[in-house]
Write an enzyme that holds these catalytic residues in place. Sequence first.
Site, short mmCIF file in Angstrom:
data_model
loop_
_atom_site.label_atom_id
_atom_site.label_comp_id
_atom_site.label_asym_id
_atom_site.label_seq_id
_atom_site.Cartn_x
_atom_site.Cartn_y
_atom_site.Cartn_z
CE LYS A 181 -6.24 3.60 4.46
NZ LYS A 181 -7.28 4.75 3.50
CE LYS A 228 7.41 1.01 1.72
NZ LYS A 228 6.23 0.94 1.15
CE LYS A 280 5.11 9.65 -0.28
NZ LYS A 280 4.25 10.09 -1.49
P1 TYM Z 1 4.27 5.85 -4.54
O1 TYM Z 1 3.90 6.96 -4.71
O2 TYM Z 1 4.02 5.20 -3.09
O3 TYM Z 1 5.80 5.61 -4.72
C1 TYM Z 1 6.49 5.91 -5.82
C2 TYM Z 1 7.65 5.22 -6.08
O4 TYM Z 1 8.45 5.09 -5.08
C3 TYM Z 1 8.92 3.77 -4.45
N1 TYM Z 1 9.12 3.68 -3.18
C4 TYM Z 1 10.26 3.17 -2.43
N2 TYM Z 1 11.14 2.49 -3.19
C5 TYM Z 1 11.98 1.85 -2.53
N3 TYM Z 1 12.18 1.93 -0.85
C6 TYM Z 1 11.22 2.82 -0.26
N4 TYM Z 1 11.21 2.89 0.84
C7 TYM Z 1 10.16 3.05 -1.18
N5 TYM Z 1 9.12 4.01 -0.98
C8 TYM Z 1 8.42 4.20 -2.21
C9 TYM Z 1 7.65 3.10 -5.09
O5 TYM Z 1 7.95 1.51 -5.17
C10 TYM Z 1 7.25 3.71 -6.28
O6 TYM Z 1 7.91 3.15 -7.35
N6 TYM Z 1 0.74 2.92 -7.02
C11 TYM Z 1 2.04 3.67 -7.20
C12 TYM Z 1 1.88 4.68 -8.05
C13 TYM Z 1 1.24 4.36 -9.36
C14 TYM Z 1 2.24 3.66 -10.40
C15 TYM Z 1 1.42 3.67 -11.58
C16 TYM Z 1 3.44 3.09 -10.47
C17 TYM Z 1 0.32 4.87 -9.96
N7 TYM Z 1 0.09 4.13 -11.06
C18 TYM Z 1 1.80 2.82 -12.78
C19 TYM Z 1 3.99 2.39 -11.56
C20 TYM Z 1 3.28 2.27 -12.60
C21 TYM Z 1 2.61 4.37 -5.84
O7 TYM Z 1 1.72 4.48 -4.79
O8 TYM Z 1 3.80 4.67 -5.71
#
Ligand code: TYM
Length: 341
Positions: free
Chosen positions: A126, A205, A208
Amino acid sequence: MTDADISMQSPREATPLRVLSGIQPTGRFHWGNYFGAIRQYIELQNVGSSFYFIADLHALTTVRDPALLRSLVRDAAIDLVALGLDPTKATLYVQSDVPEVTELMWLLLTVTPMGLLERCHAYKEKKSKGIPADAGLFSYPVLMAADILAYDATIVPVGEDQVQHIEVCRDLANTFNHLYGEVFTLPKARVLDGAAKVPGTDGFKMSKSYDNTLDLFENPTVLRKKIMRMTTDSRPVEQPKDPHSDHLYQLYSLVASEEKRDAMADTYRAGGFGYGQIKKAIADASDEFFAQARDRRQVLEADHGRIEEILSDGAVRARVQARAVLERARKACGLDRSVQP
Ligand code: TYM
């Protein structure tokens, strides 16, 4: 990833296998979320105990419309159950229903070096784009560490983009343990080969924020159109191609059967096919792959009380765990009066 990799590297040796992961309700879930993470949740709900949550507190750093946030949280819960998350096996809850986690976050913030957070990619990205970042985004990895440590999690199934955050979590747990004794269990990330970084419609990748997603519960006609418009390279039809370097083939591999996938790889190597052919195959395979989940989703959508019941029940179970760890941490750093000064 094999069972042997699901080892425990915790200084709290007695800790049993505990799986935990979170997902942000910042929009509808896409193939990256499913193949990188959700598919692992469902597989691992049969191994040890597991906790999965909808990270609404994290989502507040981007979603500022309360009605939208409410509906995204509900949709997220419906999606997860429709995709196969079984609330009788795993605990499914909403992050903000467990306030113990935010208190734990403060304890962790007091041992977090600024430099560590400055190196984290969400904030760095960002900042490099000149977008003003708030303290919520800056300290986002510390909330994530609290999410994980509050449940003594040993395994955290995620996509590749979250691995850095789990390393931060381990660093903070180590620092805290070093200062105050063995309070926290050290978690390990679990990333799936072949789906660590699912590509989007443009080959980058899937995310969103890049507007290149294939959404899991998109209207099938709209999804098909999106697939047919995916970016391809301009190599001639007759030229043989390496399937593994092509994002269309990578996406197809996720939804096609092994047999169909191998046949498609042979077609790539032989050359003489148009990209329209594989796009159509992706759309057909995706229709089939997600058909059951789509049906289950319709049923759940109509049953208003059911999802709320699952989430309330999940919150009660989650709080019991988080409270125990929070108490341990409070005691360790002197925030209780049970011991005489
Ligand atoms: P988030 O909401 O961005 O994504 C959720 C999960 O989806 C996976 N992911 C992907 N995996 C492979 N290829 C992709 N293109 C792709 N896009 C998304 C992410 O790696 C994730 O596993 N910070 C985290 C949410 C969170 C969290 C936690 C996760 C909050 N607290 C504690 C694990 C443990 C997040 O923003 O994920």
